[in-house]
Design an enzyme around this catalytic site. Sequence first.
Site, PDB file in Angstrom:
ATOM      1  N   HIS A 167       0.862  -1.270   0.047  1.00 22.61           N
ATOM      2  CA  HIS A 167       0.071   0.025   0.040  1.00 22.61           C
ATOM      3  C   HIS A 167       0.713   1.194   0.028  1.00 22.61           C
ATOM      4  CE1 HIS A 167      -3.728   2.320   0.828  1.00 22.61           C
ATOM      5  NE2 HIS A 167      -2.929   3.279   1.468  1.00 22.61           N
ATOM      6  N   CYS A 168       0.684   2.091  -0.979  1.00 20.90           N
ATOM      7  CA  CYS A 168       1.565   3.413  -0.964  1.00 20.90           C
ATOM      8  C   CYS A 168       0.703   4.497  -0.789  1.00 20.90           C
ATOM      9  CB  CYS A 168       2.219   3.203  -2.612  1.00 20.90           C
ATOM     10  SG  CYS A 168       3.134   4.746  -2.868  1.00 20.90           S
ATOM     11  N   PRO A 169       1.007   5.254   0.223  1.00 19.87           N
ATOM     12  CA  PRO A 169       0.390   6.747   0.338  1.00 19.87           C
ATOM     13  C   PRO A 169       0.741   7.715  -0.566  1.00 19.87           C
ATOM     14  CG  PRO A 169       1.936   6.320   1.970  1.00 19.87           C
ATOM     15  CD  PRO A 169       1.867   5.039   1.452  1.00 19.87           C
ATOM     16  N   LYS A 174      -3.222   4.503  -2.443  1.00 19.52           N
ATOM     17  CA  LYS A 174      -3.803   3.229  -2.869  1.00 19.52           C
ATOM     18  C   LYS A 174      -2.802   2.193  -2.854  1.00 19.52           C
ATOM     19  CE  LYS A 174      -6.289   3.509  -6.577  1.00 19.52           C
ATOM     20  NZ  LYS A 174      -6.809   3.614  -7.916  1.00 19.52           N
TER      21      LYS A 174
END
Length: 367
Positions: A167-169, A174
């Site tokens: 998960h990549c902020p 997303k």
Amino acid sequence: MPPSSFNPIDTIALQSPSPSVEFSPKIGPSFDPEAPAKRWYHYIPLCVAVLLILAPHPSWLFVLVEYHYKTLHRPVLVAVHLLVTYTLTFMIYSALIVCVARDPGPVTFEESEADKGRDEDGEAEALMPHEDYSQPGRWCRKCWGPKPERTHHCSVCGKCVLKMDHHCPWMGNKCIGHRTYPAFLHFILCITLLATYIAVVCVTALWHAFSDPLLMNELMPLHALFLTFYALVFALVMGSFYGYHIYLVLINQTTIENLSPFLILRHLPPLPRGGHDLSDPPLEQELSRTQRYLVKDAHGYIRLYDIGWRKNVQQVFGWTHPYGWVVRLWFGGAAPGNGRVFPRNPKSEPLLQRLAAELVKVEDRHR
């Protein structure tokens, strides 16, 4: 009497623990009702990433004008630098848009010609996929839906993602999954190339400035020094990150699989009966300290999906269309395949059997 039809959606609805779960027309529930809602501040890291990419461009234009155009009198070289930098910038933002706008990997009951049956009247009837969701880890108890191989549930997004990497902020809060992983790698690579290119050009300008400082604008070395430091930091950080992901591509692992050694427990064969108190498959919290070390050591050797580096790379960067390389070069595209079924490494099965036997032996030794 005709046999009663089986509707998986009705079955899921009857078993759903929460009446507030929304249902997709294909798969039933589509999200975890307990997942936190996405707020405006979740997009702050994305805005910061966009600004960080744009921040050096004013200084970059200043260096091109004051050094390459006014000092060196080489307008063609200025045009080349502009073409290279803004082509890479365009590719960076194209890949970023794909990562932010595209669903990383929706879990659906896909239908294909091979998965369709026909009744006596010739009408197509969709069949359930040939996947056993009763196996451990193959059914999500949070979003209450199927969980194909290598799929993971993201507690932040509130849904399962096909071949979830992480998960990549920075990507609009997303996940990076099956349909966005090549674009994510393309994004990192283009940033590394752009930063390296700017750093090399600015180091050359700095060398000239210190060699003959009277020929150029006194502010140009300051801009060049700023760009050199800025670009080197980006090149080292993003380049190292890209190198790590290339390593994962070569061994066919995701970030989650690489950093979570206990995921291999769900792939163990049935344990020998009797003589132990372990579940089948064992749970992480049931393992003793010795067994945990055993699993962590085995994790470095058991690569379930490593089928050779060429085929591993093809699973991520391959294409089926004649001009698929254009998409790869432009914004990275999506990984080929459906993201649900992956070939296994045949050498992993004997290692899993050995690990299962060793875990039972350690359990018997400590009884």
